[in-house]
Design a protein around this motif. Structure first.
Motif, PDB file in Angstrom:
ATOM      1  N   PRO A  53       0.827  -1.219   0.000  1.00  0.00           N
ATOM      2  CA  PRO A  53       0.000   0.000   0.000  1.00  0.00           C
ATOM      3  C   PRO A  53       0.859   1.266   0.000  1.00  0.00           C
ATOM      4  O   PRO A  53       1.907   1.328   0.647  1.00  0.00           O
ATOM      5  CB  PRO A  53      -0.794  -0.117   1.303  1.00  0.00           C
ATOM      6  CG  PRO A  53      -0.790  -1.580   1.622  1.00  0.00           C
ATOM      7  CD  PRO A  53       0.528  -2.099   1.141  1.00  0.00           C
ATOM      8  N   ALA A  54       0.423   2.265  -0.746  1.00  0.00           N
ATOM      9  CA  ALA A  54       1.077   3.576  -0.769  1.00  0.00           C
ATOM     10  C   ALA A  54       0.516   4.426   0.367  1.00  0.00           C
ATOM     11  O   ALA A  54      -0.509   4.080   0.966  1.00  0.00           O
ATOM     12  CB  ALA A  54       0.828   4.246  -2.113  1.00  0.00           C
ATOM     13  N   PRO A  55       1.147   5.544   0.692  1.00  0.00           N
ATOM     14  CA  PRO A  55       0.597   6.436   1.716  1.00  0.00           C
ATOM     15  C   PRO A  55      -0.796   6.931   1.318  1.00  0.00           C
ATOM     16  O   PRO A  55      -1.145   6.972   0.139  1.00  0.00           O
ATOM     17  CB  PRO A  55       1.601   7.596   1.744  1.00  0.00           C
ATOM     18  CG  PRO A  55       2.850   7.057   1.140  1.00  0.00           C
ATOM     19  CD  PRO A  55       2.427   6.038   0.142  1.00  0.00           C
ATOM     20  N   ASP A  56      -1.574   7.325   2.319  1.00  0.00           N
ATOM     21  CA  ASP A  56      -2.917   7.836   2.050  1.00  0.00           C
ATOM     22  C   ASP A  56      -2.881   9.262   1.520  1.00  0.00           C
ATOM     23  O   ASP A  56      -3.816   9.689   0.834  1.00  0.00           O
ATOM     24  CB  ASP A  56      -3.758   7.798   3.330  1.00  0.00           C
ATOM     25  CG  ASP A  56      -4.048   6.379   3.788  1.00  0.00           C
ATOM     26  OD1 ASP A  56      -4.138   5.486   2.922  1.00  0.00           O
ATOM     27  OD2 ASP A  56      -4.171   6.160   5.007  1.00  0.00           O
ATOM     28  N   GLU A  57      -1.821   9.999   1.848  1.00  0.00           N
ATOM     29  CA  GLU A  57      -1.685  11.381   1.421  1.00  0.00           C
ATOM     30  C   GLU A  57      -0.324  11.589   0.772  1.00  0.00           C
ATOM     31  O   GLU A  57       0.596  10.777   0.952  1.00  0.00           O
ATOM     32  CB  GLU A  57      -1.843  12.331   2.610  1.00  0.00           C
ATOM     33  CG  GLU A  57      -3.205  12.237   3.293  1.00  0.00           C
ATOM     34  CD  GLU A  57      -3.316  13.188   4.469  1.00  0.00           C
ATOM     35  OE1 GLU A  57      -2.273  13.774   4.851  1.00  0.00           O
ATOM     36  OE2 GLU A  57      -4.427  13.338   5.004  1.00  0.00           O
ATOM     37  N   ALA A  58      -0.205  12.678   0.034  1.00  0.00           N
ATOM     38  CA  ALA A  58       1.073  12.996  -0.608  1.00  0.00           C
ATOM     39  C   ALA A  58       2.177  13.106   0.437  1.00  0.00           C
ATOM     40  O   ALA A  58       2.029  13.820   1.433  1.00  0.00           O
ATOM     41  CB  ALA A  58       0.948  14.290  -1.395  1.00  0.00           C
ATOM     42  N   GLU A  59       3.247  12.396   0.199  1.00  0.00           N
ATOM     43  CA  GLU A  59       4.338  12.291   1.176  1.00  0.00           C
ATOM     44  C   GLU A  59       5.296  13.478   1.067  1.00  0.00           C
ATOM     45  O   GLU A  59       5.695  13.880  -0.025  1.00  0.00           O
ATOM     46  CB  GLU A  59       5.095  10.985   0.909  1.00  0.00           C
ATOM     47  CG  GLU A  59       6.232  10.696   1.856  1.00  0.00           C
ATOM     48  CD  GLU A  59       6.922   9.388   1.515  1.00  0.00           C
ATOM     49  OE1 GLU A  59       7.217   8.622   2.441  1.00  0.00           O
ATOM     50  OE2 GLU A  59       7.153   9.138   0.318  1.00  0.00           O
ATOM     51  N   ILE A  60       5.666  14.030   2.222  1.00  0.00           N
ATOM     52  CA  ILE A  60       6.715  15.045   2.291  1.00  0.00           C
ATOM     53  C   ILE A  60       8.004  14.311   2.627  1.00  0.00           C
ATOM     54  O   ILE A  60       8.142  13.759   3.719  1.00  0.00           O
ATOM     55  CB  ILE A  60       6.429  16.113   3.361  1.00  0.00           C
ATOM     56  CG1 ILE A  60       5.033  16.717   3.155  1.00  0.00           C
ATOM     57  CG2 ILE A  60       7.518  17.178   3.335  1.00  0.00           C
ATOM     58  CD1 ILE A  60       4.870  17.453   1.854  1.00  0.00           C
ATOM     59  N   LYS A 246      -2.663  21.374  -2.722  1.00  0.00           N
ATOM     60  CA  LYS A 246      -1.583  22.212  -3.219  1.00  0.00           C
ATOM     61  C   LYS A 246      -0.237  21.509  -3.056  1.00  0.00           C
ATOM     62  O   LYS A 246      -0.068  20.635  -2.203  1.00  0.00           O
ATOM     63  CB  LYS A 246      -1.552  23.537  -2.449  1.00  0.00           C
ATOM     64  CG  LYS A 246      -2.773  24.405  -2.621  1.00  0.00           C
ATOM     65  CD  LYS A 246      -2.626  25.698  -1.817  1.00  0.00           C
ATOM     66  CE  LYS A 246      -3.837  26.595  -1.976  1.00  0.00           C
ATOM     67  NZ  LYS A 246      -3.686  27.863  -1.193  1.00  0.00           N
ATOM     68  N   MET A 247       0.704  21.904  -3.851  1.00  0.00           N
ATOM     69  CA  MET A 247       2.060  21.376  -3.789  1.00  0.00           C
ATOM     70  C   MET A 247       2.778  21.916  -2.553  1.00  0.00           C
ATOM     71  O   MET A 247       2.578  23.063  -2.157  1.00  0.00           O
ATOM     72  CB  MET A 247       2.842  21.755  -5.045  1.00  0.00           C
ATOM     73  CG  MET A 247       2.180  21.304  -6.333  1.00  0.00           C
ATOM     74  SD  MET A 247       3.033  21.942  -7.809  1.00  0.00           S
ATOM     75  CE  MET A 247       1.762  21.700  -9.047  1.00  0.00           C
ATOM     76  N   GLU A 248       3.630  21.052  -1.968  1.00  0.00           N
ATOM     77  CA  GLU A 248       4.445  21.452  -0.824  1.00  0.00           C
ATOM     78  C   GLU A 248       5.879  20.996  -1.048  1.00  0.00           C
ATOM     79  O   GLU A 248       6.133  19.975  -1.712  1.00  0.00           O
ATOM     80  CB  GLU A 248       3.910  20.831   0.461  1.00  0.00           C
ATOM     81  CG  GLU A 248       2.503  21.264   0.846  1.00  0.00           C
ATOM     82  CD  GLU A 248       2.054  20.630   2.147  1.00  0.00           C
ATOM     83  OE1 GLU A 248       2.868  20.565   3.106  1.00  0.00           O
ATOM     84  OE2 GLU A 248       0.891  20.166   2.202  1.00  0.00           O
ATOM     85  N   ALA A 249       6.815  21.746  -0.508  1.00  0.00           N
ATOM     86  CA  ALA A 249       8.225  21.375  -0.627  1.00  0.00           C
ATOM     87  C   ALA A 249       8.441  19.979  -0.054  1.00  0.00           C
ATOM     88  O   ALA A 249       7.924  19.642   1.012  1.00  0.00           O
ATOM     89  CB  ALA A 249       9.100  22.390   0.105  1.00  0.00           C
ATOM     90  N   GLY A 250       9.182  19.153  -0.805  1.00  0.00           N
ATOM     91  CA  GLY A 250       9.459  17.782  -0.385  1.00  0.00           C
ATOM     92  C   GLY A 250       8.596  16.745  -1.067  1.00  0.00           C
ATOM     93  O   GLY A 250       8.850  15.543  -0.942  1.00  0.00           O
ATOM     94  N   MET A 251       7.584  17.185  -1.806  1.00  0.00           N
ATOM     95  CA  MET A 251       6.743  16.235  -2.559  1.00  0.00           C
ATOM     96  C   MET A 251       7.452  15.821  -3.846  1.00  0.00           C
ATOM     97  O   MET A 251       8.119  16.634  -4.485  1.00  0.00           O
ATOM     98  CB  MET A 251       5.397  16.863  -2.916  1.00  0.00           C
ATOM     99  CG  MET A 251       4.467  17.073  -1.754  1.00  0.00           C
ATOM    100  SD  MET A 251       2.883  17.786  -2.315  1.00  0.00           S
ATOM    101  CE  MET A 251       1.969  17.805  -0.773  1.00  0.00           C
ATOM    102  N   THR A 252       7.291  14.569  -4.222  1.00  0.00           N
ATOM    103  CA  THR A 252       7.803  14.079  -5.502  1.00  0.00           C
ATOM    104  C   THR A 252       6.660  13.404  -6.249  1.00  0.00           C
ATOM    105  O   THR A 252       5.898  12.623  -5.675  1.00  0.00           O
ATOM    106  CB  THR A 252       8.951  13.075  -5.319  1.00  0.00           C
ATOM    107  OG1 THR A 252       8.532  11.997  -4.466  1.00  0.00           O
ATOM    108  CG2 THR A 252      10.175  13.746  -4.709  1.00  0.00           C
TER     109      THR A 252
END
Length: 305
Positions: A53-60, A246-252
């Motif tokens: 399973p992948a994370p539920d939210e965008a990972e920082i 929204k995009m946050e620093a550390g997201m890929t």
């Protein structure tokens, strides 16, 4: 397995404009996937076909995680650049698969597509009317083909993902224009990426470029978050959309628009993977993995110099 042979045809649609000179691609013979040596670290789906399973939210991502994904992305782009030197008339997509697999293993990495949800090969190769997820087979590339090669590698526990279009021999002006517009749409999408930008605006940029050039966005293929997992949040739509966040620093994540000459409608073939256009029009796709930085975005799969 039945072997279909593509033949050179001049595609003319009564209800759509002339798409140009190229072959309509049919499935060929698919050989067995290449073995993976025991010393290569393998993702969870190698044996089960089912990813963790992948994370539920965008990972920082942390600095340590960013270093690992940067290394995997650099290797993926190196392999993509390297295999491009071998793409020519007469080369089969199975040859491309063998080269990608060999280069990946030689660099102590695993070819991410292999066994992912049952995908049988180490790279995706999509030619002409194949929009996405083409399975390498015994079809020789023909003069005038356009081909997308999609390389993903799993190195030190992290995936790096990129793809590019290649022109085979003398490609007609319509095909060249399609590839150019797709490359531009990717560049424009990346150019707006920064902290605080809405994910949905990526699709707006791609649509603007596609429509101005006279092409159609294929909406059913999205970019995705990436890291120790192959696919995860956020979903990156390449069409007009209202995806939240929204995009946050550390997201890929990856951006990988697919543009078509005619209709956006596609059909998945019986192999469960190969997506072809319903009207046999050509498509093009380009992809980078990007990292959101404090003041913009870094293309992790930028060309190796």
């Amino acid at each position: 397995m039945c072997i279909w042979k593509a033949r050179k045809v001049h595609i003319r649609q009564k209800l759509l404009r002339d798409f140009g000179f190229y072959s309509v691609v049919k499935p060929g013979f698919v050989s067995k996937g290449h073995p993976v040596p025991e010393h290569i670290s393998r993702p969870s789906y190698f044996d089960t076909f089912v990813p963790s399973p992948a994370p539920d939210e965008a990972e920082i991502k942390t600095p340590a995680q960013i270093k690992k994904i940067r290394d995997s992305c650099r290797l993926a782009q190196f392999i993509l650049d390297s295999v491009g030197k071998y793409i020519k008339v007469g080369c089969t997509t199975d040859d491309i698969d063998a080269i990608v697999h060999s280069l990946t293993i030689e660099n102590n990495a695993y070819p991410s597509p292999l066994n992912y949800r049952g995908f049988p090969k180490s790279v995706c190769t999509s030619v002409n009317n194949v929009a996405c997820h083409g399975i390498p087979d015994d079809r020789p590339l023909e003069d005038g083909d356009i081909i997308n090669v999609d390389v993903t590698v799993y190195l030190n526990g992290y995936h790096g993902d990129c793809s590019a279009m290649f022109l085979v021999g003398e490609v007609d002006k319509d095909g060249q224009a399609l590839v150019k517009a797709t490359e531009l749409s990717l560049q424009r999408a990346i150019s707006i990426c920064r902290p605080g930008e809405y994910f949905c605006n990526i699709g707006n940029e791609v649509e603007l470029v596609a429509h101005k050039a006279g092409f159609t966005v294929v909406p059913c293929f999205t970019g995705h978050g990436i890291g120790s997992y192959f696919h995860g949040p956020p979903d990156i739509y390449h069409c007009y959309n209202n995806y939240p966040g929204k995009m946050e620093a550390g997201m890929t994540f990856t951006i990988e628009p697919v543009l078509a000459q005619g209709s956006h409608e596609i059909v998945i073939l019986e192999d469960g993977w190969t997506a072809v256009t319903l009207d046999n029009g050509r498509t093009a796709q380009c992809e980078h993995t990007v990292l959101i930085t404090d003041d913009g975005a870094e293309i992790l799969t930028d060309h190796v110099t």
